[in-house]
Design an enzyme around this catalytic site. Structure first.
Site, short mmCIF file in Angstrom:
data_model
loop_
_atom_site.label_atom_id
_atom_site.label_comp_id
_atom_site.label_asym_id
_atom_site.label_seq_id
_atom_site.Cartn_x
_atom_site.Cartn_y
_atom_site.Cartn_z
CE LYS A 1 -4.17 -1.88 0.15
NZ LYS A 1 -5.14 -1.73 -0.94
CD GLU B 1 -10.07 3.59 0.94
OE1 GLU B 1 -9.30 2.71 0.47
OE2 GLU B 1 -9.93 4.80 0.67
CB SER C 1 -0.03 -8.34 -1.23
OG SER C 1 -0.90 -9.22 -0.52
#
Length: 404
Positions: free
Chosen positions: A93, A115, A382
């Site tokens: 991210k 969010e 990830s």
């Protein structure tokens, strides 16, 4: 296959998917963002600053790791893990968050909202806001706050205000609703760092581009290690940013197969999964037209996954398009399969994955034994599993039998 290199079009469409479905009050902000991003793509100063931050602050490039014990256990192809879990903040991210905070700086926006579901994007947004001295507000469903308490604490330590959302299922969809309401109210001073390849144009394109560093690196690394491209790429798919980040630089390589793994939850039954391509339909949700879980009246259905980051009713529009083209195969793993894979990777490689990542590993547990030994697979690892240890321990009762 149609070329995907020039997509989306000028209005944000990937074939019939994507577009801009937002209140009129947000259109000027979206056009401003699209214009600024278009400039930044060819701005050497912007790209240089982003590259330095990705290297020195986030920790890129991430390793491509040969998982020898997992390869031997599954008795199938050679398995490599793209180690996004080793990045600062613990997941992919941060790649997108750094790109967007630089755009916010260029637009003079000093207030950041975001969010988050599993909390990793919230942590990344709070991290970059702290790095650049910006006010930061994170919207998170109450249910997700309870199962991701570690990440809630991290966001608060980073100086962000975490706002619990109690409406509806109190998960990611409702958190996005609240973030969009905030943005409508404060659009002149606020930039919304959306965390996945979702929402209105230009977000699906922009987030994809920021995450494509994953696939660009993986391509270079596998050619260096094996002197050829992989046979298969595998990644979990919630909104789909980690998957499209790995897949996109390989889309024109027709012999490279790609599999995206959605959340099968408790099985493909209404309200007990988040596998949009298994039971979904075309619709519009939170700014974009794509596949989503809705009933015949168009009402969004309840979703479920053991993984907070995959528990969302829609999928990124580019994924819908790639499925239509037959370029990417989409399947699912159930909660039980993901938890089993969580244990297998942990015990055999000393790598505790995020429960999102465990869905991709679950695909390998099921399918690697059917593949040839000389084949090569890259799985996008990830995120790391620190945030999921309590939830996984409760679900497994510490009695995990790690047989595939």
């Amino acid at each position: 296959m149609h070329s995907t290199e020039t997509l989306p079009d000028a209005r944000g469409h990937f074939g019939p998917y994507g577009g801009m479905f937002v209140p009129e009050t947000l259109m000027s902000a979206l056009h401003e963002l699209a214009t600024e991003y278009d400039r930044a793509k060819t701005d050497r100063e912007f790209q240089n600053e982003l590259s330095i931050l990705l290297r020195d602050f986030a920790g890129r490039p991430t390793p491509l790791y040969l998982a020898e014990r997992l390869t031997n256990k599954l008795a199938g192809p050679k398995i490599y893990l793209k180690r996004e879990d080793l990045l600062h903040t613990g997941a992919h991210k941060i790649n997108n968050a750094l790109g967007q905070i630089l755009l916010a700086q260029r637009m003079g926006k000093r207030r950041i909202i975001a969010e988050t579901g599993a909390g990793q994007h919230g942590v990344a947004a709070a991290t970059v806001a702290a790095r650049f001295g910006c006010e930061c507000v994170i919207y998170m469903g109450q249910v997700d706050m309870e199962r991701q308490a570690l990440n809630v604490a991290r966001m608060k330590f980073l100086g962000a205000k975490v706002v619990p959302v109690t409406a509806g299922q109190a998960t990611l969809k409702e958190a996005i609703n609240e973030a969009m309401r905030d943005w409508v109210t404060n659009v002149r001073t606020t930039h919304y760092i959306l965390g996945s390849v979702l929402g209105s144009h230009p977000y699906p394109m922009m987030v994809r581009d920021f995450q494509s560093v994953i696939g660009v690196e993986a391509r270079h690394q596998i050619l260096e290690r094996e002197d050829r491209l992989p046979d298969l790429l595998v990644a979990c798919v919630g909104g789909g940013s980690n998957a499209i980040g790995l897949f996109h630089p390989f889309l024109q390589d027709q012999h490279v197969q790609m599999v995206g793994v959605e959340a099968g939850g408790e099985g493909i039954r209404s309200g007990k999964h988040a596998a949009r391509f298994q039971g979904g339909r075309l619709g519009v949700l939170q700014g974009t037209k794509t596949f989503l879980l809705a009933n015949e009246e168009g009402q969004i259905e309840l979703t479920h996954s053991v993984s907070a980051g995959l528990d969302y009713a829609a999928v990124g529009p580019e994924h819908s398009y790639l499925r239509d083209l037959g370029r990417v195969e989409y399947t699912y793993a159930t909660d039980d399969e993901a938890l089993n894979a969580f244990g297998i990777l942990s015990e055999n490689e000393g790598i505790i994955p995020a429960l999102e990542t465990a869905h991709a590993i679950a695909y390998l547990v099921k399918n690697a034994p059917k593949m040839k030994r000389e084949q090569i697979v890259i799985v996008n690892c990830s995120g790391r599993g620190d945030k999921d240890v309590d939830a996984a321990a409760r679900a497994l009762g510490f009695k995990q039998n790690s047989q595939p």
